[in-house]
Design an enzyme around this catalytic site. Structure first.
Site, short mmCIF file in Angstrom:
data_model
loop_
_atom_site.label_atom_id
_atom_site.label_comp_id
_atom_site.label_asym_id
_atom_site.label_seq_id
_atom_site.Cartn_x
_atom_site.Cartn_y
_atom_site.Cartn_z
N LYS A 292 0.84 -1.20 0.00
CA LYS A 292 0.00 0.00 0.00
C LYS A 292 0.88 1.26 0.00
O LYS A 292 2.10 1.18 0.13
CB LYS A 292 -0.94 -0.04 1.21
CG LYS A 292 -1.71 -1.35 1.32
CD LYS A 292 -2.51 -1.66 0.05
CE LYS A 292 -3.42 -2.86 0.18
NZ LYS A 292 -2.76 -4.17 0.00
C1 LIG Z 1 -9.03 -4.60 -1.73
C2 LIG Z 1 -8.32 -5.23 -0.56
N1 LIG Z 1 -9.01 -5.54 0.54
C3 LIG Z 1 -8.42 -6.08 1.62
C4 LIG Z 1 -7.06 -6.34 1.64
C5 LIG Z 1 -6.45 -6.96 2.84
O1 LIG Z 1 -5.54 -6.11 3.47
P1 LIG Z 1 -4.55 -6.67 4.60
O2 LIG Z 1 -3.43 -7.35 3.92
O3 LIG Z 1 -4.10 -5.43 5.33
O4 LIG Z 1 -5.34 -7.56 5.49
C6 LIG Z 1 -6.30 -6.03 0.53
C7 LIG Z 1 -4.86 -6.30 0.52
O5 LIG Z 1 -4.19 -6.41 -0.45
C8 LIG Z 1 -6.93 -5.45 -0.61
O6 LIG Z 1 -6.25 -5.14 -1.72
#
Ligand SMILES: Cc1ncc(COP(=O)(O)O)c(C=O)c1O
Length: 319
Positions: A180
């Site tokens: 991110k």
């Molecule tokens: C659209 C979306 N939702 C949720 C997530 C999950 O994030 P995390 O890895 O912080 O749990 C991601 C991670 O890539 C994502 O791209």
């Protein structure tokens, strides 16, 4: 090698982590609170609750929205797996709706077609940092009495109609995974304008404990906590939060840099009629967490061949 993503971390973040470690308070504590306050101020939301990642942020958002077994939640057919998994965690069914060809975001028209008596919420994703049409989904939710949850995992620093993502609806979930725009290693944040959600989210992320560690630690009289409901250990640590505070200070600059590089790509590729470049409509401001191109029918090679060619040239890509 050009990796798919590389977090922008400097001595500032290393020093902040170092300093925090030496305070002796390394789990959720004062740094988490500071990060939450600064994040809320940045997005324009009333409250922010830090958690261990965006997946847990989405899970808790499902719970506070009252989504349960037998319910349906509409989400985009194209997203990261965590979007749909969060719906499954509470026993509900993800109902996949189409995404728009120009933005890759959930299509409000197709979304409306999939609303049934069982639908309880719409989980909209800001795909690769490009804001979805939040107002269209708000209107749908008002019309059908549904909850709106925003998966803004990729959209920190993006804006919609002049306001930062995080300020538009009742529950917005962010990720600080290294892919991110800003990162805390792993990490997540939920923004909300509702005090009741804010209080419950804080409870749920820490075992449902009525008194948090910090209050107990600072108390001059003995305190016994209650565990008022089934909670989770979804805490962020103070080490992560200290890094997050430094990252947040750089966020606007990081977004500006990404946008500058995006215009270089746009200029370089504009003569290629077999690909569609990213489309940023009026009122939409992307952080360009990813630069995505769509291969049109006229494209003479398939996606995997292009991805392999890029890799052969030491450039990572993702589908
Ligand atoms: C659209 C979306 N939702 C949720 C997530 C999950 O994030 P995390 O890895 O912080 O749990 C991601 C991670 O890539 C994502 O791209």
């Amino acid at each position: 090698m050009i990796p798919i993503a590389k977090p922008y971390l400097t001595e500032d973040e290393a020093q902040a982590a170092y300093d925090t470690i030496l305070t002796g308070w390394i789990t959720q504590g004062p740094k988490v609170q500071e990060f939450e306050e600064k994040f809320a101020a940045y997005t324009g939301a009333k409250y922010a609750v830090a958690v261990s990642n965006c997946t847990t942020a989405l899970h808790l958002s499902m719970i506070v929205s009252g989504i349960k077994e037998g319910d349906e939640v509409i989400c985009p057919s194209m997203s990261y797996i965590a979007t749909a998994n969060a719906i499954k965690y509470v026993g509900a069914t993800p109902v996949f709706a189409e995404v728009q060809r120009n933005t890759y975001n959930l299509d409000p028209v197709d979304c409306q077609k999939r609303i049934t008596a069982k639908t309880k919420a719409i989980l909209v994703v800001h795909q690769m940092g490009m804001p979805a049409d939040v107002d269209a989904f708000k209107s749908l939710c008002d019309l059908y009495n549904l909850k709106l949850i925003e998966d803004a995992a990729c959209a920190v620093g993006s804006a919609y109609k002049g306001k930062k993502i995080g300020s538009h609806s009742e529950l917005v979930c962010f990720s600080f995974h290294p892919r991110k725009v800003i990162s805390t290693g792993d990490g997540g944040m939920i923004t909300t304008n509702r005090e009741d959600y804010y209080e419950r989210l804080k409870l749920l992320r820490q075992h449902g404990m009525s008194v948090n560690d910090r209050v107990r630690h600072e108390a001059k009289k003995i305190i016994f906590e209650d565990h008022v409901e089934v909670g989770y250990n979804y805490r962020m640590t103070d080490i992560q939060a200290a890094i997050g505070i430094k990252q947040l200070e750089k966020l606007d600059w990081l977004v500006a840099e990404r946008r500058r590089i995006t215009s270089i790509y746009n200029n370089a590729f504009k003569h290629l009629d077999f690909i569609q470049l990213p489309i940023e409509r009026e009122g939409y401001f992307s952080n360009y967490q990813s630069y995505a191109v769509y291969l049109k029918k006229a494209c003479m090679v398939d996606r995997n061949t292009i991805m392999q060619k890029l890799l052969d040239n030491s450039i990572a890509s993702s589908s």
